[in-house]
Design a protein around this motif. Sequence first.
Motif, PDB file in Angstrom:
ATOM      1  N   LEU A 189     -11.475  -3.886   4.726  1.00 22.42           N
ATOM      2  CA  LEU A 189      -9.938  -3.419   5.150  1.00 22.42           C
ATOM      3  C   LEU A 189      -9.528  -4.833   5.940  1.00 22.42           C
ATOM      4  O   LEU A 189      -8.207  -5.119   5.216  1.00 22.42           O
ATOM      5  N   LEU A 217      -3.085  -2.951   9.668  1.00 25.42           N
ATOM      6  CA  LEU A 217      -3.915  -2.030  10.114  1.00 25.42           C
ATOM      7  C   LEU A 217      -3.814  -1.736  11.746  1.00 25.42           C
ATOM      8  O   LEU A 217      -3.690  -2.618  12.116  1.00 25.42           O
ATOM      9  N   ILE A 234      -6.343   1.361   8.403  1.00 22.10           N
ATOM     10  CA  ILE A 234      -4.337   1.751   7.933  1.00 22.10           C
ATOM     11  C   ILE A 234      -3.383   1.820   8.346  1.00 22.10           C
ATOM     12  O   ILE A 234      -3.745   3.140   8.913  1.00 22.10           O
ATOM     13  N   SER A 255       2.085   2.704   3.851  1.00 21.89           N
ATOM     14  CA  SER A 255       1.659   1.956   4.657  1.00 21.89           C
ATOM     15  C   SER A 255       2.821   1.469   5.435  1.00 21.89           C
ATOM     16  O   SER A 255       3.831   1.351   4.957  1.00 21.89           O
TER      17      SER A 255
END
Length: 370
Positions: A250, A257, A263, A271
Motif C-alpha cells: 500500500l 493512508l 487505507i 478512500s
Amino acid sequence: MKHLVLLGAGHAHVHVVKNYAQLARHGAMPPQITLVSPYPRQLYSGMLPGFIAGHYGLAQCGIELEPLLAGTPIRLILRSAVALDAAASQITLDNGTVLGFDWLSVNTGPVQDRQRLEKQMPGVREHGLFVRPIEAFGALWPRVAELAQTQALRLTLVGGGAAGIELAMAIRHRLPGAALTLLTGGSPLAANYPQAVQRRVAGALKDRNITVLVDAAIGFAAAEVQLASGARLACDVPLIATGAQAPAWLQGSGLALDAQGFIAVDACLRSTSHPQVFAAGDVSSRTDRPLARSGVYAVRAGAALADNLEAALSGQALKRHQPPAHTLNLLSCGQREAIASWGPLSAQGRWVWWLKDRIDRGFIRRYQKP
Ligand SMILES: Cc1cc2nc3c(=O)[nH]c(=O)nc-3n(C[C@H](O)[C@H](O)[C@H](O)COP(=O)(O)OP(=O)(O)OC[C@H]3O[C@@H](n4cnc5c(N)ncnc54)[C@H](O)[C@@H]3O)c2cc1C
C-alpha cells in the motif's frame, strides 16, 4: 461496462460477492466484477482456534469461493496483489499481470510483515511459525500436532491479544502434555479488553497451566526465544501471534493512508483520496471514528460496503456506515468454554462457547448456500 475489482475475499467481500451473485441469479445485470484472492477459500479466523483444539476440520472453517460465484459472471483470479497504482487504476498481481479497474474495493485484511518483524526480533523469519496467512498456518499446524506425538513439545505463543490467548488455550486442549508459555509483549494481558475480562482470561490461562510472561521476544534461535528482560526461554515451536500490520504494497499506491499505513476511509468506506476506491475490514482505517481491528467489525462492514458499491456504481448517494459502539466479543478457551465481552459486561462458561459455535457456523453457512 465499468469494471469493479474486489481485492481480497475478506469478511466484508464475501457479503458483497453474495449480494451481486443474488442480483445476477435474479436476472439483474451486475457490473463486470473480478474477485482476486490468493486462495480458493476464505478461512474464518473466528473458527481457527476450534480447528487447533480439534473441534472442527479445516474444511468446516472455510467459505469456498467457487460455489459462491457459481452461475454468476463474476471472475475469480487466484492471485495476490503485490502493487497498486491508484492514479493509474492498476493492480499488479504476484505473477506480474497488471489488472485495470474503474472501481476498486479492498478487503485484504492485515498482514504479519516478516521483514518488519525480523528487524524487531532477529531470527523470527527462520524459526517462527506465523499465524498469518491463516491458510498457511492451517496447513502447517497438523505437523506440529504430529510432532507432539513423538516428543514433549515446548511452545511459546508470542502475542498477548485475542489471537495468542485463544490459540494458547486451544493448543492446551489439543496437546495436554505440552509446556505452554504466552508472552504478552510487555503490555498487560488482553490489553484491549476491560479489566473484568482481563481477570477472566488470566484465570482461564492459569487453570490450564499456561505460563504468562509480561515480557517481549526480541530474538529467536534454534530451540530458544530471547526475551527483553535478558532471560532465554527454551522453545521448540515459537508461534507468532503478534498484532496485525498494514500490507507493505500500500505504501507506493498513492492512496491516503493512516499513520500505520492502513487505507484511510470515510464513514461511507470510501478512500479519502481516491473516490473510485473503497476499503473495509482490518486493511482500512476510519478517519471519522477509529474502530478496533476485529473480525466482528469486518463482518458488519459487509452489508454497508455492498450497498455503497452498488450506489456508487449507479451514481446514487452513499450512506454512512454506523457500526455499534459495543460488539459482542467471544474468546474461546479450548475445552468448549468461552468468555463473552460486551462493553463493560462479561460472562464465561460452556453456554458462551455454545453461542460462539452457533454464530460461527451460522456465518459460514450463510455464504456456503447459493
Ligand atoms: C487466531 C485468530 C483468532 C481470531 N479470533 C477473532 C474473533 O474471535 N473475533 C474477532 O472479531 N476477530 C478475531 N480475530 C481477528 C480477525 O482475524 C481479523 O480482525 C479479521 O480477519 C479481519 O477481517 P478482514 O476481512 O479485514 O481480513 P481477513 O479475514 O484477513 O481476509 C482478507 C482476505 O484477503 C486475502 N488477501 C490477503 N492479502 C491479499 C492480497 N495481497 N491480494 C489479494 N488478496 C489478499 C486473504 O487471503 C484473505 O482471504 C482473530 C485472529 C486470529 C489470527
